[in-house]
Design a protein around this motif. Sequence first.
Motif, PDB file in Angstrom:
ATOM      1  N   VAL A 135      41.845  59.129  23.030  1.00  6.17           N
ATOM      2  CA  VAL A 135      41.522  60.554  23.057  1.00  6.17           C
ATOM      3  C   VAL A 135      42.349  61.266  24.122  1.00  6.17           C
ATOM      4  N   LYS A 136      42.528  62.560  23.914  1.00 10.40           N
ATOM      5  CA  LYS A 136      43.073  63.444  24.942  1.00 10.40           C
ATOM      6  C   LYS A 136      41.951  64.397  25.324  1.00 10.40           C
ATOM      7  N   GLN A 137      41.748  64.546  26.627  1.00  6.80           N
ATOM      8  CA  GLN A 137      40.673  65.409  27.110  1.00  6.80           C
ATOM      9  C   GLN A 137      41.241  66.562  27.910  1.00  6.80           C
ATOM     10  N   GLU A 138      40.572  67.695  27.803  1.00 10.45           N
ATOM     11  CA  GLU A 138      40.889  68.862  28.617  1.00 10.45           C
ATOM     12  C   GLU A 138      40.023  68.788  29.859  1.00 10.45           C
ATOM     13  N   GLY A 139      40.620  68.638  31.013  1.00  8.34           N
ATOM     14  CA  GLY A 139      39.840  68.604  32.255  1.00  8.34           C
ATOM     15  C   GLY A 139      39.568  67.194  32.728  1.00  8.34           C
ATOM     16  N   PRO A 140      38.979  67.070  33.916  1.00 10.88           N
ATOM     17  CA  PRO A 140      38.748  65.771  34.541  1.00 10.88           C
ATOM     18  C   PRO A 140      37.570  65.031  33.919  1.00 10.88           C
ATOM     19  N   GLU A 153      28.829  53.251  22.743  1.00 13.09           N
ATOM     20  CA  GLU A 153      29.965  52.356  22.502  1.00 13.09           C
ATOM     21  C   GLU A 153      31.273  52.880  23.104  1.00 13.09           C
ATOM     22  N   PHE A 154      31.304  54.144  23.508  1.00 14.96           N
ATOM     23  CA  PHE A 154      32.531  54.701  24.076  1.00 14.96           C
ATOM     24  C   PHE A 154      32.677  54.240  25.520  1.00 14.96           C
ATOM     25  N   MET A 155      33.898  53.977  25.948  1.00 18.83           N
ATOM     26  CA  MET A 155      34.173  53.555  27.319  1.00 18.83           C
ATOM     27  C   MET A 155      34.080  54.728  28.291  1.00 18.83           C
ATOM     28  N   ILE A 156      34.231  55.934  27.785  1.00 16.82           N
ATOM     29  CA  ILE A 156      34.155  57.162  28.587  1.00 16.82           C
ATOM     30  C   ILE A 156      33.308  58.164  27.827  1.00 16.82           C
ATOM     31  N   SER A 157      32.817  59.199  28.501  1.00 15.71           N
ATOM     32  CA  SER A 157      32.110  60.249  27.775  1.00 15.71           C
ATOM     33  C   SER A 157      33.161  61.146  27.118  1.00 15.71           C
ATOM     34  N   LEU A 158      32.908  61.519  25.891  1.00 13.46           N
ATOM     35  CA  LEU A 158      33.872  62.309  25.140  1.00 13.46           C
ATOM     36  C   LEU A 158      33.535  63.793  25.249  1.00 13.46           C
ATOM     37  N   GLU A 181      38.487  48.526  31.634  1.00 12.99           N
ATOM     38  CA  GLU A 181      38.973  48.125  30.320  1.00 12.99           C
ATOM     39  C   GLU A 181      40.463  48.419  30.135  1.00 12.99           C
ATOM     40  N   GLY A 182      41.144  48.789  31.189  1.00 11.63           N
ATOM     41  CA  GLY A 182      42.576  48.997  31.082  1.00 11.63           C
ATOM     42  C   GLY A 182      42.972  50.422  30.758  1.00 11.63           C
ATOM     43  N   GLY A 183      42.012  51.334  30.714  1.00  8.53           N
ATOM     44  CA  GLY A 183      42.346  52.738  30.474  1.00  8.53           C
ATOM     45  C   GLY A 183      43.091  53.301  31.670  1.00  8.53           C
ATOM     46  N   VAL A 184      43.963  54.254  31.447  1.00 13.97           N
ATOM     47  CA  VAL A 184      44.734  54.845  32.529  1.00 13.97           C
ATOM     48  C   VAL A 184      44.245  56.267  32.750  1.00 13.97           C
ATOM     49  N   LEU A 185      43.936  56.590  33.991  1.00 11.85           N
ATOM     50  CA  LEU A 185      43.437  57.910  34.321  1.00 11.85           C
ATOM     51  C   LEU A 185      44.575  58.766  34.859  1.00 11.85           C
ATOM     52  N   ARG A 186      44.941  59.776  34.147  1.00  9.96           N
ATOM     53  CA  ARG A 186      46.028  60.650  34.585  1.00  9.96           C
ATOM     54  C   ARG A 186      45.650  62.083  34.249  1.00  9.96           C
ATOM     55  N   GLY A 187      46.638  62.887  33.856  1.00  6.97           N
ATOM     56  CA  GLY A 187      46.407  64.289  33.545  1.00  6.97           C
ATOM     57  C   GLY A 187      45.761  64.482  32.189  1.00  6.97           C
ATOM     58  N   LYS A 188      45.511  65.750  31.842  1.00  6.18           N
ATOM     59  CA  LYS A 188      44.761  66.046  30.620  1.00  6.18           C
ATOM     60  C   LYS A 188      45.512  65.707  29.339  1.00  6.18           C
ATOM     61  N   GLN A 189      46.821  65.574  29.383  1.00  3.51           N
ATOM     62  CA  GLN A 189      47.571  65.320  28.169  1.00  3.51           C
ATOM     63  C   GLN A 189      47.871  63.847  27.935  1.00  3.51           C
ATOM     64  N   ASP A 190      47.317  62.963  28.752  1.00  4.98           N
ATOM     65  CA  ASP A 190      47.501  61.533  28.553  1.00  4.98           C
ATOM     66  C   ASP A 190      46.445  60.994  27.599  1.00  4.98           C
ATOM     67  N   TRP A 191      46.825  59.982  26.841  1.00  2.00           N
ATOM     68  CA  TRP A 191      45.886  59.317  25.962  1.00  2.00           C
ATOM     69  C   TRP A 191      45.012  58.385  26.786  1.00  2.00           C
ATOM     70  N   ILE A 192      43.722  58.413  26.537  1.00  4.54           N
ATOM     71  CA  ILE A 192      42.752  57.588  27.244  1.00  4.54           C
ATOM     72  C   ILE A 192      42.037  56.716  26.211  1.00  4.54           C
ATOM     73  N   GLN A 214      35.224  56.933  35.056  1.00  6.01           N
ATOM     74  CA  GLN A 214      36.433  56.452  35.704  1.00  6.01           C
ATOM     75  C   GLN A 214      36.391  54.930  35.858  1.00  6.01           C
ATOM     76  N   VAL A 215      35.259  54.390  36.284  1.00  5.17           N
ATOM     77  CA  VAL A 215      35.132  52.947  36.467  1.00  5.17           C
ATOM     78  C   VAL A 215      35.271  52.230  35.127  1.00  5.17           C
ATOM     79  N   SER A 216      34.607  52.734  34.085  1.00  2.00           N
ATOM     80  CA  SER A 216      34.675  52.106  32.769  1.00  2.00           C
ATOM     81  C   SER A 216      36.095  52.092  32.237  1.00  2.00           C
ATOM     82  N   ALA A 217      36.788  53.200  32.349  1.00  7.99           N
ATOM     83  CA  ALA A 217      38.146  53.280  31.831  1.00  7.99           C
ATOM     84  C   ALA A 217      39.061  52.333  32.596  1.00  7.99           C
TER      85      ALA A 217
END
Length: 130
Positions: free
Chosen positions: A62-67, A119-124, A80-91, A74-77
């Motif tokens: 997913v791409k999210q607008e905002g933090p 089941e989601f690793m982050i809140s959508l 599981e190998g998710g990368v936390l960056r800016g709003k236009q990065d795929w998570i 943040q811990v979940s992502a």
Amino acid sequence: MAPTYLPITYAKRGPNFLQIDEYLSSSVTSGCCVLDLNFPQPETIEEIQFRNFYTSSFTLLVKQEGPFTTARDQVSANAEGGVLRGKQDWIVAIRNRVLMENPHYETGSQDLVTIGAGEFMISLQGVSEI
């Protein structure tokens, strides 16, 4: 009483088959597809429902607008190998969710699949693209 969910308006692009080598014939594909859903405005997604069509497993990005909204996200992502960056990065929201236990058989090939928020690793929240 069960919660009432409303469908979300989106624009669909794909499915696009991934090619392993650009020099291979266009009739040779990897069997792996990408399907993009773009939302006109950021949405909060609590559940995803779809009919499977012979897909063995999938990963949801997913791409999210905002933090991120909570430290849990943040811990979940990160775990599981998710990368936390800016709003236009795929998570990564779901990694390798199995839809068919054995892809060589019919079991699960056309099931109605419902994936809830647990089941989601982050809140959508603030999702602009899947």
